[in-house]
Design an enzyme around this catalytic site. Structure first.
Site, PDB file in Angstrom:
ATOM      1  N   CYS A 252       2.618   8.604   1.796  1.00  0.00           N
ATOM      2  CA  CYS A 252       3.281   7.699   2.820  1.00  0.00           C
ATOM      3  C   CYS A 252       3.308   6.375   2.204  1.00  0.00           C
ATOM      4  O   CYS A 252       2.651   5.735   1.407  1.00  0.00           O
ATOM      5  CB  CYS A 252       1.764   7.607   3.567  1.00  0.00           C
TER       6      CYS A 252
ATOM      7  N   GLU B 277       0.942  -1.184  -0.044  1.00  0.00           N
ATOM      8  CA  GLU B 277      -0.002   0.026  -0.008  1.00  0.00           C
ATOM      9  C   GLU B 277       0.849   1.397  -0.115  1.00  0.00           C
ATOM     10  O   GLU B 277       1.928   1.287   0.731  1.00  0.00           O
ATOM     11  CB  GLU B 277      -0.802  -0.235   1.372  1.00  0.00           C
TER      12      GLU B 277
ATOM     13  N   CYS C 175      -3.033  -1.987  14.195  1.00  0.00           N
ATOM     14  CA  CYS C 175      -2.645  -1.955  12.823  1.00  0.00           C
ATOM     15  C   CYS C 175      -2.884  -3.148  12.010  1.00  0.00           C
ATOM     16  O   CYS C 175      -2.701  -4.031  12.710  1.00  0.00           O
ATOM     17  CB  CYS C 175      -1.218  -1.402  13.123  1.00  0.00           C
TER      18      CYS C 175
ATOM     19  N   CYS D  59       1.603  -4.100  16.286  1.00  0.00           N
ATOM     20  CA  CYS D  59       0.905  -3.103  17.116  1.00  0.00           C
ATOM     21  C   CYS D  59      -0.583  -3.479  16.921  1.00  0.00           C
ATOM     22  O   CYS D  59      -1.031  -4.030  16.001  1.00  0.00           O
ATOM     23  CB  CYS D  59       1.019  -1.825  16.526  1.00  0.00           C
TER      24      CYS D  59
ATOM     25  N   CYS E  40      -2.937   2.314   8.130  1.00  0.00           N
ATOM     26  CA  CYS E  40      -1.969   1.408   7.520  1.00  0.00           C
ATOM     27  C   CYS E  40      -2.454  -0.129   7.245  1.00  0.00           C
ATOM     28  O   CYS E  40      -2.713  -0.827   8.327  1.00  0.00           O
ATOM     29  CB  CYS E  40      -0.692   1.551   8.508  1.00  0.00           C
TER      30      CYS E  40
ATOM     31  N   CYS F  70       4.483  -6.568   8.622  1.00  0.00           N
ATOM     32  CA  CYS F  70       5.309  -5.923   9.699  1.00  0.00           C
ATOM     33  C   CYS F  70       5.495  -6.644  10.862  1.00  0.00           C
ATOM     34  O   CYS F  70       4.558  -7.419  11.269  1.00  0.00           O
ATOM     35  CB  CYS F  70       4.637  -4.435  10.152  1.00  0.00           C
TER      36      CYS F  70
HETATM   37  S1  SF4 Z   1       1.874   0.656  13.266  1.00  0.00           S
HETATM   38 FE1  SF4 Z   1       1.576  -1.235  11.783  1.00  0.00          FE
HETATM   39  S2  SF4 Z   1       3.431  -1.017  10.223  1.00  0.00           S
HETATM   40 FE2  SF4 Z   1       3.694   0.464  12.111  1.00  0.00          FE
HETATM   41  S3  SF4 Z   1       5.200  -0.412  13.428  1.00  0.00           S
HETATM   42 FE3  SF4 Z   1       3.232  -0.742  14.160  1.00  0.00          FE
HETATM   43  S4  SF4 Z   1       2.561  -2.808  13.183  1.00  0.00           S
HETATM   44 FE4  SF4 Z   1       4.244  -2.055  11.964  1.00  0.00          FE
END
Ligand code: SF4
Length: 363
Positions: A106, A93, A120, A117, A332, A113
Site C-alpha cells: 500500500c 508511510e 483519516c 476525510c 493510513c 492529503c
Molecule cells: S482517506 Fe485519508 S489519504 Fe485517503 S483521501 Fe481521505 S484524507 Fe486523503
C-alpha cells in the site's frame, strides 16, 4: 553533475540519456538502472562495475534512492508498516501486506492529503507536496527487496488522482520489463472522487484497476465524512465512474469504511445497495481501525455482520475485508502522525522498531 533530482524515477531510456549528458558511455546508465532495480544498490558506490572515483563523485552529487526507512511497525499477522524519510525530511508511510500467495504494498502518493476525510490521520495537516515518480516507486522497491511484490494499491496518504502524472509515471516505471516488470492489472488506484481524472485514467491506463472510496452513498453523509464530496457530489463522480467502467469494460469496486454509528444505519445500507446495483459494483466493507484525533469508533462484529447482511439482502455484492495490522497503526497516516506529534516516546513499548539501516535485497 546530474540533470534530475529524481534518479529513482527514471526509465532505462532516461538513465542512458543521463549518462550521456554527463559525458559517460550510455551503458553506465544501464548499469545504474539494473543495480537499483535488481541489484539492491542504495548508493552509486554499491553499483557493481562503476569505477570507484566515478561512483564517489556521483554519490556526492546525487542520490540513487530518494529516502530511507526511519521507523517500522511489525504486526503479529506479518503486516509491516514502514516510515520512509525523503531527502527533504518529509515522512511517508508504506505498508507491506503479505499473504501465502501475494505480497501487496500500500503506497502513498502525496505527503499529507488535501481531501481531509474525518476518519483519516493523513489529512489532518492538509497536503504538503506531491511525491515524485521515484519516491512512489521506491516504496514498492523497498519492500520488494525483502520479498517480491505482486500487487500495489494506492491507498496510503494522498489522493492519487491529484498527483496524476507522477502516479502514472510510477506505475509505468514499475511495469518496466527491465525493472520489476509488474503487469498493469496488478495496480489498484483508489480515489475519493475526481471526475475529470477518473475519465482520463480510463483512456490512459485502462488496465489499471480503479476503486472508488465511497464511504456513504448519500450526499449528506458523504459530504460530512469526505469533504471532497462538497466539490464533486456523488452523482458527478458516479457519472465519471460509469464512463470509466464502460470504457474499460470492467466492474467497479466501491470501498466503504464502516464508521460505527456514522454510516452504518439501515438507510445507509439501502442507499449503498441501490447505487451498487445500478453500477454493478462490488463493495468492500472495511471495519474502521481506530485513529486518534478522529470522532469515529470501531464498529463491533455484530454491527459489521448486520450491515453486510442488509446490503447483501438488498442485492449488493459485498465482501468484508479482513483486518490486517490491527495491532499496529495500520490505518493510513497514523504512524507518521504519531511520530510528528510525539517522537521521543515512540521508540519503545509500542511495537515500533527504529531503523536507520538501508534495506537489504531479498536473496
Ligand atoms: S482517506 Fe485519508 S489519504 Fe485517503 S483521501 Fe481521505 S484524507 Fe486523503
Amino acid at each position: 553533475m546530474t540533470s534530475t533530482n529524481d534518479l529513482t524515477g527514471q526509465t532505462p531510456v532516461q538513465w542512458r540519456a543521463w549518462a550521456k549528458g554527463l559525458g559517460l558511455p550510455e551503458f553506465r546508465g544501464d548499469q545504474c538502472f539494473s543495480a537499483l532495480w535488481s541489484g539492491g544498490a542504495n548508493t552509486f558506490t554499491e553499483v557493481k562495475g562503476l569505477p570507484k572515483d566515478l561512483a564517489a563523485r556521483l554519490d556526492t552529487a546525487a542520490r540513487l534512492v530518494p529516502g530511507k526507512e526511519v521507523r517500522r511497525q511489525e504486526s503479529r499477522d506479518g503486516t509491516v508498516k514502514s516510515l520512509l524519510e525523503m531527502a527533504d525530511g518529509k515522512l511517508v508511510e508504506c505498508v507491506s501486506i503479505p499473504t501465502s500467495d501475494r505480497h501487496t504494498i500500500c503506497v502513498s502518493s502525496q505527503v499529507g492529503c488535501a481531501v481531509g476525510c474525518t476518519f483519516c490521520a493523513s489529512g489532518k495537516n492538509g497536503v504538503e507536496r506531491d511525491l515524485t515518480p521515484g519516491e512512489i516507486a521506491f516504496q514498492v522497491l523497498f519492500h520488494h527487496r525483502r520479498r517480491p511484490v505482486t500487487n500495489v494499491v494506492f491507498m496510503g496518504s494522498g489522493e492519487p488522482l491529484f498527483n496524476y502524472d507522477n502516479v502514472l509515471a510510477a506505475i509505468r516505471l514499475l511495469a518496466e520489463p527491465k525493472g520489476l516488470g509488474m503487469g498493469r492489472r496488478r495496480f489498484t488506484v483508489s480515489t475519493s472522487g475526481v471526475p475529470k481524472r477518473i475519465r482520463q485514467l480510463g483512456v490512459d491506463e485502462p488496465q489499471v484497476t480503479l476503486a472508488f472510496s465511497i464511504h456513504a452513498a448519500d450526499d449528506e453523509t458523504r459530504s460530512r465524512i469526505v469533504p471532497l464530496n462538497r466539490r464533486w457530489p456523488l452523482q458527478e463522480v458516479l457519472e465519471a465512474m460509469r464512463e470509466y467502467s464502460d470504457l474499460v469494460n470492467r466492474r467497479m469496486t466501491f470501498e466503504y469504511v464502516l464508521l460505527g454509528d456514522d454510516n452504518m444505519s439501515e438507510a445507509h445500507a439501502k442507499s449503498l445497495a441501490d447505487v451498487a446495483r445500478r453500477f454493478h459494483a462490488h463493495i468492500n466493507l472495511i471495519p474502521f481501525n481506530p485513529v486518534f484525533e478522529t470522532p469515529h469508533r470501531r464498529p463491533n462484529w455484530d454491527q459489521v455482520e448486520t450491515f453486510a447482511k442488509w446490503v447483501d439482502q438488498l442485492g449488493g455484492h459485498v465482501t468484508v475485508r479482513g483486518q490486517r495490522g490491527a495491532d499496529i497503526d495500520a490505518a493510513c497516516g497514523q504512524l507518521k502522525r504519531r511520530t510528528e506529534l510525539d517522537p521521543p516516546s515512540m521508540a519503545e513499548g509500542d511495537g515500533i522498531v527504529a531503523n536507520d539501516s538501508p534495506p537489504t535485497r531479498q536473496a
